[in-house]
Scaffold this active site. Structure first.
Site, PDB file in Angstrom:
ATOM      1  N   VAL A  82       0.857  -1.183   0.000  1.00 42.26           N
ATOM      2  CA  VAL A  82       0.000   0.000   0.000  1.00 42.26           C
ATOM      3  C   VAL A  82       0.896   1.236   0.000  1.00 42.26           C
ATOM      4  CG1 VAL A  82      -1.687   1.306   1.328  1.00 42.26           C
ATOM      5  CG2 VAL A  82      -1.866  -1.187   1.216  1.00 42.26           C
ATOM      6  N   LYS A  83       0.577   2.156  -0.919  1.00 40.32           N
ATOM      7  CA  LYS A  83       1.423   3.350  -1.042  1.00 40.32           C
ATOM      8  C   LYS A  83       0.709   4.528  -0.387  1.00 40.32           C
ATOM      9  CE  LYS A  83       4.237   5.026  -4.895  1.00 40.32           C
ATOM     10  NZ  LYS A  83       4.216   5.150  -6.356  1.00 40.32           N
ATOM     11  N   VAL A  84       1.397   5.207   0.514  1.00 41.54           N
ATOM     12  CA  VAL A  84       0.793   6.360   1.199  1.00 41.54           C
ATOM     13  C   VAL A  84       1.728   7.558   1.066  1.00 41.54           C
ATOM     14  CG1 VAL A  84      -0.392   4.880   2.889  1.00 41.54           C
ATOM     15  CG2 VAL A  84       1.841   5.847   3.475  1.00 41.54           C
TER      16      VAL A  84
END
Ligand code: E4P
Length: 218
Positions: A82-84
């Site tokens: 997951v990219k934040v």
């Protein structure tokens, strides 16, 4: 050093996967827009093709929505990272997702201080954007050197340095020289890495001379 490809183009991903040299994929909202595909099915398709980490970025910027999006993206496949964004809310999401065993790629890193925060938040990857720094006449690779040095002081930190916003083969070779863990490159830049004029001219001469022998190997 691991090679990721930075694209939402499934055909390019398949072609690179076939080389056996592709370790993962990164995407971002701009690349999804460019692909013209629906986000979730596209990530599913990429995860079927590539067994390494596939970065899928949240769209929201507030904690409450980001954490819901992060959980949904993490549920697509076990290899989703997951990219934040590197914000306070983004790093809060990072900590929670990391604690539940999900890989998180913290994106839009432009300083060593931000990279320290991402490591403290348990990120699997920190993505410093070298090309965008170069665009402002700052030295993007200098940031990689700085982060490599700092992370090297803390061997218990598990965050990998993922060099992003790569624009040229020089970014790749310099990343390897500095000891970065991963580079994510547009497909065109990976193609450029294969090329050298002496390889081309040398091969042309070998092909011509071999034909002149009149022999065949198979
Ligand atoms: C990384 O994860 C980003 O998707 C990407 O490398 C950004 O590159 P750009 O600066 O060329 O848009």
């Amino acid at each position: 050093m691991k090679f990721f490809v930075d694209t939402g183009d499934i055909d390019a991903i398949k072609a690179l996967a076939a080389t056996g040299m592709l370790d993962g994929v990164t995407t971002n909202p701009s690349l999804i827009k460019k692909s013209g595909k629906d986000f979730i099915p596209l990530i599913e398709e990429i995860c079927d093709v590539v067994s390494g980490p596939v970065s899928a970025e949240v769209a929201a910027t507030d904690y409450d929505t980001m954490i819901k999006e992060a959980n949904k993206l993490a549920g697509i496949a076990r290899n989703v990272a997951v990219k934040v964004p590197l914000t306070q809310d983004g790093l809060r999401v990072c900590r929670e997702m990391a604690d539940q065993g999900t890989m998180v790629n913290v994106t839009l890193c432009f300083s060593a201080g931000q990279a320290i925060l991402a490591a403290k938040a348990g990120a699997a990857f920190i993505s410093p954007f070298v090309g965008r720094l170069d665009d402002l006449s700052a030295d993007g690779m200098n940031l990689i050197a700085e982060i490599c040095e700092i992370y090297g002081n803390y061997p218990n930190w598990e965050t990998e340095i993922l060099v992003a916003s790569v624009r040229s083969p020089m970014h790749i070779t310099e990343s390897a020289r500095l000891g970065a863990d991963v580079v994510t490159c547009p497909p065109e830049v990976i193609q450029q890495l294969y090329k050298h004029p002496l390889t081309q001219s040398g091969l042309e001469a070998f092909v011509k001379d071999w034909a002149a022998t009149g022999q065949s190997i198979v």
